[in-house]
Scaffold this motif. Structure first.
Motif, PDB file in Angstrom:
ATOM      1  N   HIS A 117       0.857  -1.194   0.000  1.00 50.02           N
ATOM      2  CA  HIS A 117       0.000   0.000   0.000  1.00 50.02           C
ATOM      3  C   HIS A 117       0.889   1.238   0.000  1.00 50.02           C
ATOM      4  N   ILE A 118       0.656   2.128  -0.955  1.00 51.74           N
ATOM      5  CA  ILE A 118       1.400   3.380  -1.059  1.00 51.74           C
ATOM      6  C   ILE A 118       0.420   4.550  -0.976  1.00 51.74           C
ATOM      7  N   VAL A 119       0.788   5.577  -0.218  1.00 55.26           N
ATOM      8  CA  VAL A 119       0.064   6.844  -0.238  1.00 55.26           C
ATOM      9  C   VAL A 119       0.851   7.761  -1.171  1.00 55.26           C
ATOM     10  N   ALA A 120       0.298   7.981  -2.364  1.00 47.84           N
ATOM     11  CA  ALA A 120       1.014   8.700  -3.419  1.00 47.84           C
ATOM     12  C   ALA A 120       0.621  10.170  -3.412  1.00 47.84           C
ATOM     13  N   LEU A 121       1.616  11.048  -3.238  1.00 49.03           N
ATOM     14  CA  LEU A 121       1.382  12.477  -3.092  1.00 49.03           C
ATOM     15  C   LEU A 121       2.310  13.268  -4.015  1.00 49.03           C
ATOM     16  N   ARG A 122       1.850  14.403  -4.483  1.00 51.71           N
ATOM     17  CA  ARG A 122       2.749  15.277  -5.224  1.00 51.71           C
ATOM     18  C   ARG A 122       3.842  15.784  -4.307  1.00 51.71           C
ATOM     19  N   GLY A 123       3.450  16.233  -3.109  1.00 51.41           N
ATOM     20  CA  GLY A 123       4.377  16.834  -2.174  1.00 51.41           C
ATOM     21  C   GLY A 123       4.468  18.336  -2.385  1.00 51.41           C
ATOM     22  N   ASP A 124       5.133  19.000  -1.472  1.00 51.75           N
ATOM     23  CA  ASP A 124       5.286  20.458  -1.525  1.00 51.75           C
ATOM     24  C   ASP A 124       6.755  20.821  -1.706  1.00 51.75           C
ATOM     25  N   SER A 125       6.979  22.037  -2.118  1.00 53.02           N
ATOM     26  CA  SER A 125       8.344  22.515  -2.289  1.00 53.02           C
ATOM     27  C   SER A 125       9.094  22.444  -0.955  1.00 53.02           C
ATOM     28  N   PRO A 126      10.325  21.923  -0.965  1.00 56.96           N
ATOM     29  CA  PRO A 126      11.091  21.873   0.291  1.00 56.96           C
ATOM     30  C   PRO A 126      11.508  23.245   0.783  1.00 56.96           C
ATOM     31  N   ASP A 144       0.507  11.345 -12.166  1.00 53.65           N
ATOM     32  CA  ASP A 144       1.633  10.743 -12.899  1.00 53.65           C
ATOM     33  C   ASP A 144       2.330   9.710 -12.021  1.00 53.65           C
ATOM     34  N   LEU A 145       2.487  10.015 -10.737  1.00 51.47           N
ATOM     35  CA  LEU A 145       3.110   9.086  -9.800  1.00 51.47           C
ATOM     36  C   LEU A 145       2.271   7.832  -9.638  1.00 51.47           C
ATOM     37  N   VAL A 146       0.963   7.987  -9.507  1.00 48.09           N
ATOM     38  CA  VAL A 146       0.076   6.824  -9.378  1.00 48.09           C
ATOM     39  C   VAL A 146       0.230   5.907 -10.588  1.00 48.09           C
ATOM     40  N   ALA A 147       0.189   6.494 -11.777  1.00 48.97           N
ATOM     41  CA  ALA A 147       0.325   5.695 -12.994  1.00 48.97           C
ATOM     42  C   ALA A 147       1.669   4.977 -13.031  1.00 48.97           C
ATOM     43  N   GLY A 148       2.731   5.678 -12.616  1.00 45.71           N
ATOM     44  CA  GLY A 148       4.055   5.063 -12.593  1.00 45.71           C
ATOM     45  C   GLY A 148       4.141   3.905 -11.620  1.00 45.71           C
ATOM     46  N   LEU A 149       3.562   4.061 -10.437  1.00 48.66           N
ATOM     47  CA  LEU A 149       3.570   2.990  -9.444  1.00 48.66           C
ATOM     48  C   LEU A 149       2.787   1.777  -9.928  1.00 48.66           C
ATOM     49  N   LYS A 150       1.679   2.036 -10.592  1.00 49.20           N
ATOM     50  CA  LYS A 150       0.854   0.936 -11.108  1.00 49.20           C
ATOM     51  C   LYS A 150       1.583   0.147 -12.191  1.00 49.20           C
ATOM     52  N   ARG A 151       2.482   0.822 -12.916  1.00 49.11           N
ATOM     53  CA  ARG A 151       3.261   0.110 -13.929  1.00 49.11           C
ATOM     54  C   ARG A 151       4.297  -0.814 -13.287  1.00 49.11           C
ATOM     55  N   LEU A 152       4.711  -0.478 -12.071  1.00 52.36           N
ATOM     56  CA  LEU A 152       5.736  -1.264 -11.390  1.00 52.36           C
ATOM     57  C   LEU A 152       5.178  -2.512 -10.727  1.00 52.36           C
TER      58      LEU A 152
END
Length: 313
Positions: A117-126, A144-152
């Motif tokens: 289980h992954i909580v996929a977030l864009r995140g904020d500027s550091p 985009d991150l969700v799609a990338g994780l699903k490909r893995l």
């Protein structure tokens, strides 16, 4: 808010009977932690995990610092929860300051460690105050991150949603469009930013449904143990803090036990009203402390499913 006949009956019961006397406990809960920075914080975290684990959460999540600043600690915390408690553990991942290859490597590590289980977030500027910018060669955003994780791997993926609109969204419509892109990319559920009025969540739930999104929307619950800290966090994420809340916490800065009681009362009331409106899933932002979340779950009818869960110090 659109309520069924059963929900109206539940709402009447909430008004007419002792508020928590007959709550059935027919809810699912989950808890969020952050990786500890030192041994003392680690002891507090694992005490909290051991306290909350018997409530049978459907998962617990562990946050991930900007730019992967807590990468190793997050991984170690998630792996230990999965190994020692048997609770499904969810690891946060963000797009910030990392290439796709770097993020993919972290995701592969989680899969190898048994994390599903992954909580996929864009995140904020550091850099505080600076606008977010996608990393060159990185994932553009959460969808985009969700799609990338699903490909893995076939991860179960949670994403964030914002009942009061993400500060970077042009408007509520754009915000909902972004949520739909995340769900269409393969996310399973959305966990909301914290809020303090049940109507805020109900209006958002209706707007999500009207936008054609039928995924599970889980309210994120923030017990207010430190009012000043919550005000700071609320300004960063666009959450409205009611004026009545400021009045209720006034004068309690040097009375931590009284502040805890007030916090538990307010947060339990919010959850009770959400339950009366048909909400059966709650995600608690614990800030690594168990007492408030445990008390609120108890009021909602959740009981320990095992006598003891041992987590080594």
């Amino acid at each position: 808010m659109s309520l069924s006949v059963n929900q109206l009956e539940e709402a009447r019961r909430a008004l007419d009977a002792p508020l928590y006397a007959d709550v059935a406990g027919d809810i699912d809960v989950s808890f969020e932690f952050f990786p500890p920075k030192n041994e003392k914080m680690a002891a507090t975290l694992w005490d909290s995990v051991a306290t909350l684990a018997p409530l049978g959460p459907r998962f617990v999540s562990v946050t991930y610092g900007a730019g992967g600043s807590t990468r190793e600690r997050t991984h170690a915390t998630v792996a230990r929860i999965a190994r020692e408690t048997g609770i499904p553990a969810a690891a946060h991942l963000t797009c910030v300051e990392a290439t796709k290859a770097e993020i993919d490597a972290v995701a592969h590590e989680y899969w190898a460690a048994g994390v599903r289980h992954i909580v996929a977030l864009r995140g904020d500027s550091p850099q505080a105050g600076q606008a977010y910018a996608a990393h060159p060669g990185g994932y553009e955003n959460a969808a985009d991150l969700v799609a990338g994780l699903k490909r893995l791997h076939p991860f179960d993926i949670s994403v964030a949603c914002y009942p009061e609109c993400h500060p970077d969204s042009a408007d509520a419509t754009a915000d909902l469009d972004n949520l739909k892109r995340k769900m269409d990319a393969g996310a399973t559920r959305a966990i909301s930013q914290f809020f303090f009025s049940p109507d805020t969540f109900f209006r958002y739930r209706d707007a999500v449904a009207a936008a054609g999104i039928d995924a599970e929307i889980v309210p994120g619950i923030m017990p207010v143990s430190n009012f000043a800290a919550v005000v700071r966090m609320s300004k960063m994420c666009g959450t409205e803090v009611p004026t009545w809340m400021e009045r209720l916490f006034a004068g309690l800065d040097d009375l931590p036990e009284a502040r805890q009681l007030v916090a538990a009362t307010l947060t339990a009331e919010l959850c009770r009203k959400l339950y009366a409106g048909g909400v059966k899933q709650f995600h608690f932002y614990t800030l690594n402390r168990a007492e408030l979340s445990y008390a609120i779950c108890h009021l909602l009818g959740v009981r320990a499913k095992a006598r003891e869960v041992k987590v080594a110090a």
